[in-house]
Motif scaffolding. Structure first.
Motif, PDB file in Angstrom:
ATOM      1  N   ASP A 125      -1.840  13.095   3.679  1.00 42.26           N
ATOM      2  CA  ASP A 125      -1.051  12.355   4.661  1.00 42.26           C
ATOM      3  C   ASP A 125       0.410  12.157   4.268  1.00 42.26           C
ATOM      4  O   ASP A 125       1.114  11.381   4.907  1.00 42.26           O
ATOM      5  N   GLY A 126       0.886  12.820   3.226  1.00 46.30           N
ATOM      6  CA  GLY A 126       2.258  12.614   2.794  1.00 46.30           C
ATOM      7  C   GLY A 126       2.406  11.317   2.020  1.00 46.30           C
ATOM      8  O   GLY A 126       1.435  10.584   1.801  1.00 46.30           O
ATOM      9  N   MET A 127       3.622  11.008   1.608  1.00 48.87           N
ATOM     10  CA  MET A 127       3.858   9.840   0.756  1.00 48.87           C
ATOM     11  C   MET A 127       3.491   8.537   1.447  1.00 48.87           C
ATOM     12  O   MET A 127       2.942   7.623   0.835  1.00 48.87           O
ATOM     13  N   LYS A 128       3.802   8.424   2.747  1.00 50.88           N
ATOM     14  CA  LYS A 128       3.482   7.192   3.467  1.00 50.88           C
ATOM     15  C   LYS A 128       1.972   6.968   3.523  1.00 50.88           C
ATOM     16  O   LYS A 128       1.480   5.863   3.284  1.00 50.88           O
ATOM     17  N   GLY A 129       1.227   8.044   3.834  1.00 48.66           N
ATOM     18  CA  GLY A 129      -0.228   7.936   3.891  1.00 48.66           C
ATOM     19  C   GLY A 129      -0.833   7.630   2.536  1.00 48.66           C
ATOM     20  O   GLY A 129      -1.754   6.825   2.413  1.00 48.66           O
ATOM     21  N   LYS A 130      -0.295   8.260   1.498  1.00 44.47           N
ATOM     22  CA  LYS A 130      -0.790   8.004   0.145  1.00 44.47           C
ATOM     23  C   LYS A 130      -0.514   6.560  -0.259  1.00 44.47           C
ATOM     24  O   LYS A 130      -1.325   5.918  -0.930  1.00 44.47           O
ATOM     25  N   GLY A 131       0.646   6.031   0.162  1.00 44.90           N
ATOM     26  CA  GLY A 131       0.973   4.638  -0.138  1.00 44.90           C
ATOM     27  C   GLY A 131      -0.022   3.684   0.493  1.00 44.90           C
ATOM     28  O   GLY A 131      -0.461   2.713  -0.136  1.00 44.90           O
ATOM     29  N   LYS A 132      -0.399   3.965   1.733  1.00 41.80           N
ATOM     30  CA  LYS A 132      -1.401   3.123   2.411  1.00 41.80           C
ATOM     31  C   LYS A 132      -2.745   3.191   1.693  1.00 41.80           C
ATOM     32  O   LYS A 132      -3.449   2.184   1.564  1.00 41.80           O
ATOM     33  N   THR A 133      -3.089   4.382   1.227  1.00 42.10           N
ATOM     34  CA  THR A 133      -4.348   4.548   0.492  1.00 42.10           C
ATOM     35  C   THR A 133      -4.340   3.715  -0.787  1.00 42.10           C
ATOM     36  O   THR A 133      -5.325   3.041  -1.107  1.00 42.10           O
ATOM     37  N   VAL A 134      -3.218   3.740  -1.501  1.00 42.28           N
ATOM     38  CA  VAL A 134      -3.096   2.972  -2.741  1.00 42.28           C
ATOM     39  C   VAL A 134      -3.270   1.481  -2.472  1.00 42.28           C
ATOM     40  O   VAL A 134      -4.033   0.790  -3.147  1.00 42.28           O
ATOM     41  N   VAL A 135      -2.556   0.972  -1.455  1.00 44.81           N
ATOM     42  CA  VAL A 135      -2.633  -0.460  -1.133  1.00 44.81           C
ATOM     43  C   VAL A 135      -4.054  -0.850  -0.744  1.00 44.81           C
ATOM     44  O   VAL A 135      -4.594  -1.866  -1.203  1.00 44.81           O
ATOM     45  N   LYS A 136      -4.687  -0.025   0.092  1.00 40.73           N
ATOM     46  CA  LYS A 136      -6.037  -0.331   0.571  1.00 40.73           C
ATOM     47  C   LYS A 136      -7.048  -0.378  -0.572  1.00 40.73           C
ATOM     48  O   LYS A 136      -7.885  -1.286  -0.645  1.00 40.73           O
ATOM     49  N   LEU A 137      -6.955   0.573  -1.481  1.00 43.03           N
ATOM     50  CA  LEU A 137      -7.928   0.646  -2.566  1.00 43.03           C
ATOM     51  C   LEU A 137      -7.691  -0.422  -3.634  1.00 43.03           C
ATOM     52  O   LEU A 137      -8.637  -0.892  -4.268  1.00 43.03           O
ATOM     53  N   LEU A 138      -6.445  -0.807  -3.853  1.00 50.28           N
ATOM     54  CA  LEU A 138      -6.156  -1.843  -4.851  1.00 50.28           C
ATOM     55  C   LEU A 138      -6.390  -3.246  -4.313  1.00 50.28           C
ATOM     56  O   LEU A 138      -6.457  -4.205  -5.078  1.00 50.28           O
ATOM     57  N   ASP A 139      -6.539  -3.359  -3.000  1.00 49.08           N
ATOM     58  CA  ASP A 139      -6.788  -4.660  -2.353  1.00 49.08           C
ATOM     59  C   ASP A 139      -8.277  -5.010  -2.449  1.00 49.08           C
ATOM     60  O   ASP A 139      -8.985  -5.110  -1.454  1.00 49.08           O
ATOM     61  N   SER A 140      -8.752  -5.205  -3.677  1.00 47.62           N
ATOM     62  CA  SER A 140     -10.193  -5.382  -3.910  1.00 47.62           C
ATOM     63  C   SER A 140     -10.748  -6.668  -3.317  1.00 47.62           C
ATOM     64  O   SER A 140     -11.958  -6.794  -3.126  1.00 47.62           O
ATOM     65  N   ASP A 141      -9.880  -7.637  -3.003  1.00 46.53           N
ATOM     66  CA  ASP A 141     -10.330  -8.884  -2.374  1.00 46.53           C
ATOM     67  C   ASP A 141     -10.225  -8.838  -0.848  1.00 46.53           C
ATOM     68  O   ASP A 141     -10.469  -9.844  -0.182  1.00 46.53           O
ATOM     69  N   ASN A 142      -9.851  -7.678  -0.312  1.00 46.63           N
ATOM     70  CA  ASN A 142      -9.710  -7.507   1.138  1.00 46.63           C
ATOM     71  C   ASN A 142      -8.767  -8.538   1.775  1.00 46.63           C
ATOM     72  O   ASN A 142      -9.011  -9.038   2.868  1.00 46.63           O
ATOM     73  N   LYS A 143      -7.662  -8.824   1.100  1.00 41.49           N
ATOM     74  CA  LYS A 143      -6.709  -9.790   1.648  1.00 41.49           C
ATOM     75  C   LYS A 143      -5.735  -9.136   2.624  1.00 41.49           C
ATOM     76  O   LYS A 143      -5.201  -9.797   3.516  1.00 41.49           O
ATOM     77  N   LEU A 144      -5.502  -7.841   2.485  1.00 41.05           N
ATOM     78  CA  LEU A 144      -4.544  -7.139   3.336  1.00 41.05           C
ATOM     79  C   LEU A 144      -5.216  -6.253   4.375  1.00 41.05           C
ATOM     80  O   LEU A 144      -4.609  -5.900   5.386  1.00 41.05           O
ATOM     81  N   GLY A 145      -6.430  -5.900   4.134  1.00 38.48           N
ATOM     82  CA  GLY A 145      -7.172  -5.037   5.046  1.00 38.48           C
ATOM     83  C   GLY A 145      -8.655  -5.242   4.818  1.00 38.48           C
ATOM     84  O   GLY A 145      -9.073  -6.311   4.360  1.00 38.48           O
ATOM     85  N   PHE A 146      -9.453  -4.213   5.115  1.00 34.07           N
ATOM     86  CA  PHE A 146     -10.893  -4.377   4.894  1.00 34.07           C
ATOM     87  C   PHE A 146     -11.550  -3.052   4.538  1.00 34.07           C
ATOM     88  O   PHE A 146     -11.348  -2.031   5.194  1.00 34.07           O
ATOM     89  N   MET A 147     -12.325  -3.107   3.455  1.00 29.64           N
ATOM     90  CA  MET A 147     -13.277  -2.063   3.105  1.00 29.64           C
ATOM     91  C   MET A 147     -14.584  -2.778   2.759  1.00 29.64           C
ATOM     92  O   MET A 147     -14.547  -3.874   2.191  1.00 29.64           O
ATOM     93  N   PRO A 148     -15.752  -2.205   3.096  1.00 26.62           N
ATOM     94  CA  PRO A 148     -17.018  -2.853   2.749  1.00 26.62           C
ATOM     95  C   PRO A 148     -17.269  -2.801   1.237  1.00 26.62           C
ATOM     96  O   PRO A 148     -17.797  -1.826   0.711  1.00 26.62           O
ATOM     97  N   ARG A 149     -16.848  -3.854   0.553  1.00 35.00           N
ATOM     98  CA  ARG A 149     -16.993  -3.935  -0.905  1.00 35.00           C
ATOM     99  C   ARG A 149     -18.408  -4.367  -1.269  1.00 35.00           C
ATOM    100  O   ARG A 149     -19.056  -5.138  -0.551  1.00 35.00           O
ATOM    101  N   GLU A 150     -18.857  -3.931  -2.423  1.00 35.48           N
ATOM    102  CA  GLU A 150     -20.251  -4.177  -2.793  1.00 35.48           C
ATOM    103  C   GLU A 150     -20.563  -5.664  -2.983  1.00 35.48           C
ATOM    104  O   GLU A 150     -21.688  -6.095  -2.773  1.00 35.48           O
ATOM    105  N   SER A 151     -19.568  -6.448  -3.341  1.00 32.86           N
ATOM    106  CA  SER A 151     -19.801  -7.883  -3.568  1.00 32.86           C
ATOM    107  C   SER A 151     -20.217  -8.615  -2.299  1.00 32.86           C
ATOM    108  O   SER A 151     -20.715  -9.742  -2.363  1.00 32.86           O
ATOM    109  N   ALA A 152     -20.028  -8.000  -1.122  1.00 30.22           N
ATOM    110  CA  ALA A 152     -20.401  -8.644   0.144  1.00 30.22           C
ATOM    111  C   ALA A 152     -21.893  -8.538   0.425  1.00 30.22           C
ATOM    112  O   ALA A 152     -22.391  -9.176   1.364  1.00 30.22           O
ATOM    113  N   PHE A 153     -22.615  -7.770  -0.395  1.00 28.77           N
ATOM    114  CA  PHE A 153     -24.035  -7.517  -0.147  1.00 28.77           C
ATOM    115  C   PHE A 153     -24.908  -8.094  -1.271  1.00 28.77           C
ATOM    116  O   PHE A 153     -24.410  -8.586  -2.269  1.00 28.77           O
TER     117      PHE A 153
END
Length: 354
Positions: A125-153
């Protein structure tokens, strides 16, 4: 003498959604020092839900695809074959086959450089897309976005308190019988999709009729749903992954239907991992451990029977609560990503001793 930690090597040919449980377990065990994990990156990539891995130099094939069909060439070239949609007759006749277990999409609850590098390997996705990927994956507490983290189960949360109404949940998608983004639809698949759609629409209408405002039911919004069932479409604000899991937690009984090829869908696995009472269409696949009716779920084979089974659970609180407890125990024992990967490693060890 202390045993040498198992070595796992994964050619990063795919980062498919169906394999995230596997990757999460591998990265979690590596982080804790229980295994040595290496990703090989200079390989040809694809998007299949299957991958070869090496466990202490043994070639192991992981197949999380929906179809129960065995990949014959891969079967010939592996020492063990772990399959998600595993038929009993195949397990009995093909000695390399082992059950992978229930699949659902889940990601690490910790910040992982290994996870980040894995995703970036597949980002175009280019630099902008890669930047979004970095932010999303480092946001382990889901404060900026959401991924189904294992701690929720894997922890039991009561959906209702005393005096509150019981709710049933059934959010589902319809399958367009004429087109698919990923592959050409055969006549058999077209008929299968039409049958699935008809059953799902009728089930939703009957649930709404029976349980009224306590029925959290509907179909996902897309062009096909707008054409065949516009009155049943659920607002998109309720079907984002974050809101959907919140709705699941608020429900007392959750309904699961088989996926394409008759597979056990990810929703069923999510319900088990959240300790829910479940009413599901019949399935007959091999799973690790014991997961059966009526302890872990009730089966239905028609829309009318689905409503009957939900009513049975609503009318029998002890049965509902026992089912919740049994499902959370099963999830903790067999479904956490660490337990799943540890079982694969142990089966490989056992196989090498035979």
């Amino acid at each position: 003498m202390k045993d040498k930690k198992p070595s796992v090597v994964v050619p990063l040919k795919t980062n498919a959604r169906h394999l995230q449980q596997l990757f999460t377990g591998l990265e979690s065990l590596a982080r804790k020092g229980f295994i040595s994990l290496m990703y090989e990156r200079n390989v040809e990539q694809h998007h299949k839900a299957s991958v070869f891995i090496k466990v202490d130099n043994a070639q192991i094939y992981i197949d999380c695809s929906d179809s129960p069909d065995i990949h014959k060439e891969e079967y010939q070239h592996c020492e063990l074959y772990f399959k998600r949609t595993l038929r009993k007759e195949d397990r009995q006749t093909l000695s390399k086959l082992r059950p992978f277990g229930l699949y659902f999409e889940v990601y690490p609850s910790f910040r992982s450089l290994m996870t980040l590098r894995r995703f970036l390997s597949f980002s175009n996705d280019g630099m902008k897309g890669k930047g979004k990927t970095v932010v999303k994956l480092l946001d382990s507490d889901n404060k900026l976005g959401f991924m189904p983290r294992e701690s929720a189960f894997y922890s039991s949360k009561k959906a209702t308190g005393k005096g509150q109404a019981l709710k049933v949940l059934f959010y589902v998608r319809l399958w367009d019988p004429e087109s698919d983004k990923e592959f050409e639809i055969s006549d058999i698949e077209r008929t299968d999709r039409e049958k699935i759609n008809t059953s799902r629409i009728k089930t939703i209408r009957l649930l709404k009729q029976k349980f009224k405002e306590n029925a959290l039911v509907g179909v996902m919004d897309d062009n096909y749903s707008r054409k065949v069932a516009p009155d049943l479409i659920v607002d998109k604000s309720k079907t984002s992954k974050k809101q959907y899991l919140s709705q699941v937690n608020s429900a007392s009984v959750c309904i699961a239907t088989t996926g394409l090829h008759g597979s056990i869908g990810a929703k069923f696995a999510e319900y088990v991992a959240l300790g829910k009472a479940i009413v599901t269409e019949s399935f007959d696949y091999v799973l690790p451990g014991t997961l059966d009716e009526p302890g872990h779920y009730l089966e239905f084979n028609s829309p009318e029977q689905c409503v009957e089974k939900v009513s049975q659970l609503f009318d029998t609180p002890n049965m509902l609560e026992q089912m919740e407890s049994m499902n959370i125990r099963y999830a903790q024992q067999y479904m956490t990503s660490e337990k799943m990967v540890s079982r694969i490693v142990e089966e490989v060890k056992l196989d090498t001793l035979l």
